[in-house]
Design a protein around this motif. Sequence first.
Motif, PDB file in Angstrom:
ATOM      1  N   GLU A 213     -39.245 -90.961  16.307  1.00 42.67           N
ATOM      2  CA  GLU A 213     -38.520 -91.507  17.694  1.00 42.67           C
ATOM      3  C   GLU A 213     -37.757 -90.328  18.069  1.00 42.67           C
ATOM      4  O   GLU A 213     -36.865 -89.671  17.368  1.00 42.67           O
ATOM      5  CB  GLU A 213     -37.823 -92.879  17.542  1.00 42.67           C
ATOM      6  CG  GLU A 213     -39.047 -93.956  17.378  1.00 42.67           C
ATOM      7  CD  GLU A 213     -38.292 -95.307  17.166  1.00 42.67           C
ATOM      8  OE1 GLU A 213     -37.284 -95.624  18.034  1.00 42.67           O
ATOM      9  OE2 GLU A 213     -39.000 -96.160  16.533  1.00 42.67           O
ATOM     10  N   GLY A 214     -37.175 -90.328  19.300  1.00 44.52           N
ATOM     11  CA  GLY A 214     -36.150 -89.495  20.098  1.00 44.52           C
ATOM     12  C   GLY A 214     -36.632 -88.081  20.179  1.00 44.52           C
ATOM     13  O   GLY A 214     -35.549 -87.276  20.423  1.00 44.52           O
ATOM     14  N   THR A 215     -37.767 -87.739  19.757  1.00 44.47           N
ATOM     15  CA  THR A 215     -38.287 -86.192  20.162  1.00 44.47           C
ATOM     16  C   THR A 215     -38.405 -85.732  21.460  1.00 44.47           C
ATOM     17  O   THR A 215     -38.836 -86.673  22.248  1.00 44.47           O
ATOM     18  CB  THR A 215     -39.219 -85.816  19.033  1.00 44.47           C
ATOM     19  OG1 THR A 215     -40.255 -86.642  19.636  1.00 44.47           O
ATOM     20  CG2 THR A 215     -38.983 -86.338  17.533  1.00 44.47           C
ATOM     21  N   ASN A 216     -38.329 -84.609  21.635  1.00 45.10           N
ATOM     22  CA  ASN A 216     -38.713 -84.228  23.055  1.00 45.10           C
ATOM     23  C   ASN A 216     -39.371 -83.002  22.887  1.00 45.10           C
ATOM     24  O   ASN A 216     -39.156 -81.809  22.353  1.00 45.10           O
ATOM     25  CB  ASN A 216     -37.343 -84.065  23.788  1.00 45.10           C
ATOM     26  CG  ASN A 216     -37.386 -83.827  25.215  1.00 45.10           C
ATOM     27  OD1 ASN A 216     -38.494 -83.392  25.533  1.00 45.10           O
ATOM     28  ND2 ASN A 216     -36.530 -83.881  25.926  1.00 45.10           N
ATOM     29  N   VAL A 217     -40.653 -82.687  23.700  1.00 44.53           N
ATOM     30  CA  VAL A 217     -41.186 -81.471  23.620  1.00 44.53           C
ATOM     31  C   VAL A 217     -40.602 -80.233  24.264  1.00 44.53           C
ATOM     32  O   VAL A 217     -40.833 -79.402  23.728  1.00 44.53           O
ATOM     33  CB  VAL A 217     -42.750 -81.938  24.146  1.00 44.53           C
ATOM     34  CG1 VAL A 217     -42.564 -82.008  25.808  1.00 44.53           C
ATOM     35  CG2 VAL A 217     -43.897 -80.657  23.866  1.00 44.53           C
ATOM     36  N   LEU A 218     -39.805 -80.637  24.940  1.00 44.96           N
ATOM     37  CA  LEU A 218     -38.758 -79.389  25.611  1.00 44.96           C
ATOM     38  C   LEU A 218     -37.996 -78.740  24.601  1.00 44.96           C
ATOM     39  O   LEU A 218     -37.573 -77.595  25.113  1.00 44.96           O
ATOM     40  CB  LEU A 218     -38.185 -80.048  26.933  1.00 44.96           C
ATOM     41  CG  LEU A 218     -38.852 -80.549  28.062  1.00 44.96           C
ATOM     42  CD1 LEU A 218     -37.766 -81.296  29.054  1.00 44.96           C
ATOM     43  CD2 LEU A 218     -39.976 -79.687  28.512  1.00 44.96           C
ATOM     44  N   PHE A 219     -37.756 -79.300  23.622  1.00 45.53           N
ATOM     45  CA  PHE A 219     -36.787 -78.888  22.236  1.00 45.53           C
ATOM     46  C   PHE A 219     -37.858 -77.660  21.687  1.00 45.53           C
ATOM     47  O   PHE A 219     -37.199 -76.907  20.822  1.00 45.53           O
ATOM     48  CB  PHE A 219     -36.193 -79.629  21.660  1.00 45.53           C
ATOM     49  CG  PHE A 219     -35.137 -80.598  22.501  1.00 45.53           C
ATOM     50  CD1 PHE A 219     -34.295 -79.666  23.070  1.00 45.53           C
ATOM     51  CD2 PHE A 219     -34.931 -81.724  22.240  1.00 45.53           C
ATOM     52  CE1 PHE A 219     -33.300 -80.366  23.956  1.00 45.53           C
ATOM     53  CE2 PHE A 219     -33.837 -82.562  22.873  1.00 45.53           C
ATOM     54  CZ  PHE A 219     -33.052 -81.733  23.765  1.00 45.53           C
TER      55      PHE A 219
END
Length: 154
Positions: free
Chosen positions: A100-106
Amino acid sequence: MKALTLLLLRISLSGLMLFWGANKLLNTEGSAAISEKYYLSFMSAEALLYLFGVVQIVIGLLVLVGLMRRWVLPLQVAINGASLVAVFPSIIDPLGWYLEGTNVLFYPSLIIFAGSLLLIAFQREDSFSIDASRVKKPKAWEARKMCSRDPHPN
């Protein structure tokens, strides 16, 4: 072609460092919020944000022109590595399928880190840097260049 590619990589990575540094100076509240969320409030103090912003800008400028690469490029790797560690869940699960809380933009943080390592690995081939222009050519190179019988004058 390799030297031009390294120059473009150096320009793009230094730009990122310059933007991050400028953001710390111009958007202190936003930078503090990022620090609190991803860096365990390590850089949340306003004075530290200003200091680190200036340091990032100086590093960015030195990387841009290719000066003092022996010391500056490892600093850039350390800074980009710290960012990579801070968003590591987004590296191993960018789409948030398991965490949870991941972001592909990172995910590009991994690419930025790898590019920073490449600048160190190919430092000798980065001939469009100030450091490279200050290196004296060996005498054999000068003699070979002036010899008319040499089939390879370069």
